[in-house]
Design a protein around this motif. Structure first.
Motif, PDB file in Angstrom:
ATOM      1  N   THR A   1     -34.354 -64.266  47.154  1.00  0.00           N
ATOM      2  CA  THR A   1     -33.406 -63.572  48.035  1.00  0.00           C
ATOM      3  C   THR A   1     -33.743 -62.094  48.137  1.00  0.00           C
ATOM      4  OG1 THR A   1     -31.659 -65.128  47.404  1.00  0.00           O
ATOM      5  CG2 THR A   1     -30.969 -63.070  48.432  1.00  0.00           C
ATOM      6  N   LEU A   2     -34.100 -61.491  47.023  1.00  0.00           N
ATOM      7  CA  LEU A   2     -34.446 -60.072  47.027  1.00  0.00           C
ATOM      8  C   LEU A   2     -35.701 -59.822  47.865  1.00  0.00           C
ATOM      9  CD1 LEU A   2     -33.778 -59.376  43.239  1.00  0.00           C
ATOM     10  CD2 LEU A   2     -32.466 -58.427  45.144  1.00  0.00           C
ATOM     11  N   GLU A   3     -36.706 -60.672  47.709  1.00  0.00           N
ATOM     12  CA  GLU A   3     -37.935 -60.512  48.489  1.00  0.00           C
ATOM     13  C   GLU A   3     -37.686 -60.727  49.968  1.00  0.00           C
ATOM     14  OE1 GLU A   3     -40.723 -63.211  46.740  1.00  0.00           O
ATOM     15  OE2 GLU A   3     -41.330 -61.796  45.165  1.00  0.00           O
ATOM     16  N   GLN A   4     -36.824 -61.670  50.281  1.00  0.00           N
ATOM     17  CA  GLN A   4     -36.490 -61.932  51.683  1.00  0.00           C
ATOM     18  C   GLN A   4     -35.857 -60.703  52.332  1.00  0.00           C
ATOM     19  OE1 GLN A   4     -33.975 -65.348  52.157  1.00  0.00           O
ATOM     20  NE2 GLN A   4     -33.809 -65.141  54.377  1.00  0.00           N
ATOM     21  N   ASN A   5     -35.162 -59.897  51.542  1.00  0.00           N
ATOM     22  CA  ASN A   5     -34.511 -58.694  52.054  1.00  0.00           C
ATOM     23  C   ASN A   5     -35.319 -57.422  51.751  1.00  0.00           C
ATOM     24  OD1 ASN A   5     -31.493 -59.374  53.025  1.00  0.00           O
ATOM     25  ND2 ASN A   5     -32.046 -60.743  51.343  1.00  0.00           N
ATOM     26  N   ASN A   6     -36.588 -57.622  51.334  1.00  0.00           N
ATOM     27  CA  ASN A   6     -37.495 -56.492  51.063  1.00  0.00           C
ATOM     28  C   ASN A   6     -36.932 -55.532  50.022  1.00  0.00           C
ATOM     29  OD1 ASN A   6     -39.416 -57.375  53.041  1.00  0.00           O
ATOM     30  ND2 ASN A   6     -38.088 -56.525  54.634  1.00  0.00           N
ATOM     31  N   LEU A   7     -36.370 -56.088  48.978  1.00  0.00           N
ATOM     32  CA  LEU A   7     -35.797 -55.278  47.905  1.00  0.00           C
ATOM     33  C   LEU A   7     -36.542 -55.537  46.605  1.00  0.00           C
ATOM     34  CD1 LEU A   7     -31.963 -55.780  48.585  1.00  0.00           C
ATOM     35  CD2 LEU A   7     -33.319 -53.728  49.077  1.00  0.00           C
ATOM     36  N   ALA A   8     -36.805 -54.476  45.874  1.00  0.00           N
ATOM     37  CA  ALA A   8     -37.408 -54.589  44.548  1.00  0.00           C
ATOM     38  C   ALA A   8     -36.388 -54.144  43.507  1.00  0.00           C
ATOM     39  CB  ALA A   8     -38.665 -53.729  44.459  1.00  0.00           C
ATOM     40  N   VAL A   9     -36.544 -54.665  42.298  1.00  0.00           N
ATOM     41  CA  VAL A   9     -35.607 -54.341  41.217  1.00  0.00           C
ATOM     42  C   VAL A   9     -36.359 -53.684  40.074  1.00  0.00           C
ATOM     43  CG1 VAL A   9     -34.001 -55.257  39.514  1.00  0.00           C
ATOM     44  CG2 VAL A   9     -34.048 -56.221  41.811  1.00  0.00           C
ATOM     45  N   GLN A  10     -35.848 -52.559  39.627  1.00  0.00           N
ATOM     46  CA  GLN A  10     -36.362 -51.898  38.427  1.00  0.00           C
ATOM     47  C   GLN A  10     -35.405 -52.204  37.281  1.00  0.00           C
ATOM     48  OE1 GLN A  10     -36.751 -47.727  39.272  1.00  0.00           O
ATOM     49  NE2 GLN A  10     -38.027 -48.058  41.080  1.00  0.00           N
ATOM     50  N   PHE A  11     -35.850 -53.039  36.366  1.00  0.00           N
ATOM     51  CA  PHE A  11     -35.017 -53.437  35.235  1.00  0.00           C
ATOM     52  C   PHE A  11     -35.636 -52.890  33.960  1.00  0.00           C
ATOM     53  CE2 PHE A  11     -33.687 -56.947  32.170  1.00  0.00           C
ATOM     54  CZ  PHE A  11     -32.447 -56.374  31.935  1.00  0.00           C
TER      55      PHE A  11
END
Length: 294
Positions: free
Chosen positions: A171-181
């Motif tokens: 879902t995140l990739e589909q919305n072009n979002l990356a996560v810094q955890f």
């Protein structure tokens, strides 16, 4: 002089007695008010001795207490009606939506032109979005009406956040979002695993819907465990962070496709586990924090 002195002494004694009388009555009023607060009684304020001023004060206090009680009962009735309304709406909407999706599937299996298939896929997309909104209504009404008892256990919050983020990668990739955890040593909380999972999922969904860039997720330990989701937002000046967890609050046009219940559910779940929520905006970044007992 003797008569004057005697008169002054009598007046002073009378004044002292009157002051003692007032103090006694005030202590009596305070005791009765304290009893109403601690024992949740509805007893009116009563005075043992007569005083026009104090009687007037007691009458006004009783009127204020009665007005407050009336407002409280009215608020309880309205809240109950609202909960029933939400439950009925969520139930009533699910039935026709099921029929809509069923007919869409029948149409998809038929002979459709390319243009018809394109229009059908658009309709299916909106039907799926409506389904998610209805599920929020249903979940919120369930939490309000049943107030489920949390199953408290020791949970590795760090691992649980990582698992939920990993499950949301498509879902995140589909919305072009990356996560810094940020990788941290395991932080454990005393909480309900299912409720915490729902909190994390709702926070991820909130970021997917409203983030204007990459997301920063942290798990910290202070007096309590802190789960932090931070992301850039459009038009931060129009977002009222004090109302962000209020039900049906959408804030700006960017949130118009939301029920405004996702973060309300986060707050409800956190409070049911003796936790809390907060939000802040700084330099165009919205940070949502959930605190849970270590």
């Amino acid at each position: 002089m003797t008569i004057v002195a005697g008169t002054l002494i009598v007046l002073i004694l009378l004044l002292a007695l009157y002051i003692v009388f007032l103090q006694r009555q005030l202590r009596n009023i305070n005791r009765q008010l304290d009893k109403r607060l601690t024992e949740h009684t509805r007893q009116p304020i009563r005075l043992e001795l007569l005083s026009r001023e104090l009687n007037t004060l007691a009458i006004n206090i009783n009127k204020s207490l009665k007005a407050e009680e009336t407002l409280r009962l009215k608020s309880i009735r309205e809240e109950k009606n609202f909960k029933e309304l939400i439950a009925n709406i969520s139930h009533d909407l699910r039935t026709p939506l099921t029929a809509i999706k069923g007919y869409q599937q029948l149409m998809e299996n038929g002979d459709l032109s390319g243009d018809q298939q394109k229009k059908l896929h658009i309709a299916q997309k909106h039907a799926d979005e409506l389904g998610r909104l209805i599920e929020h209504f249903f979940e919120y009404s369930y939490l309000l009406n049943t107030e489920p008892e949390p199953h408290i256990e020791r949970i590795n919050l760090t691992n649980l956040v990582a698992e939920c983020l990993a499950a949301s990668v498509p879902t995140l990739e589909q919305n072009n979002l990356a996560v810094q955890f940020e990788e941290t040593p395991p932080i454990f909380v005393l909480a309900d695993k299912e409720m915490v999972t729902r909190i994390i999922q709702n926070l991820i969904r909130n970021c997917v819907q409203h983030s204007n860039g990459d997301i920063e997720v942290r798990v910290l330990a202070a007096d309590k465990a802190v789960l932090s989701f931070k992301n850039p937002v459009n038009n931060p000046s129009v977002i009222d962070v004090k109302r962000l967890f209020d039900r049906f609050y959408t804030g700006d046009k960017a949130r118009s496709n939301s029920t405004g219940l996702g973060l309300s559910i986060v707050r409800l779940l956190a409070e049911q586990m003796s936790g809390s929520t907060s939000a802040s905006i700084q330099d165009g970044f919205l940070e949502i924090r959930v605190e849970l007992p270590l």
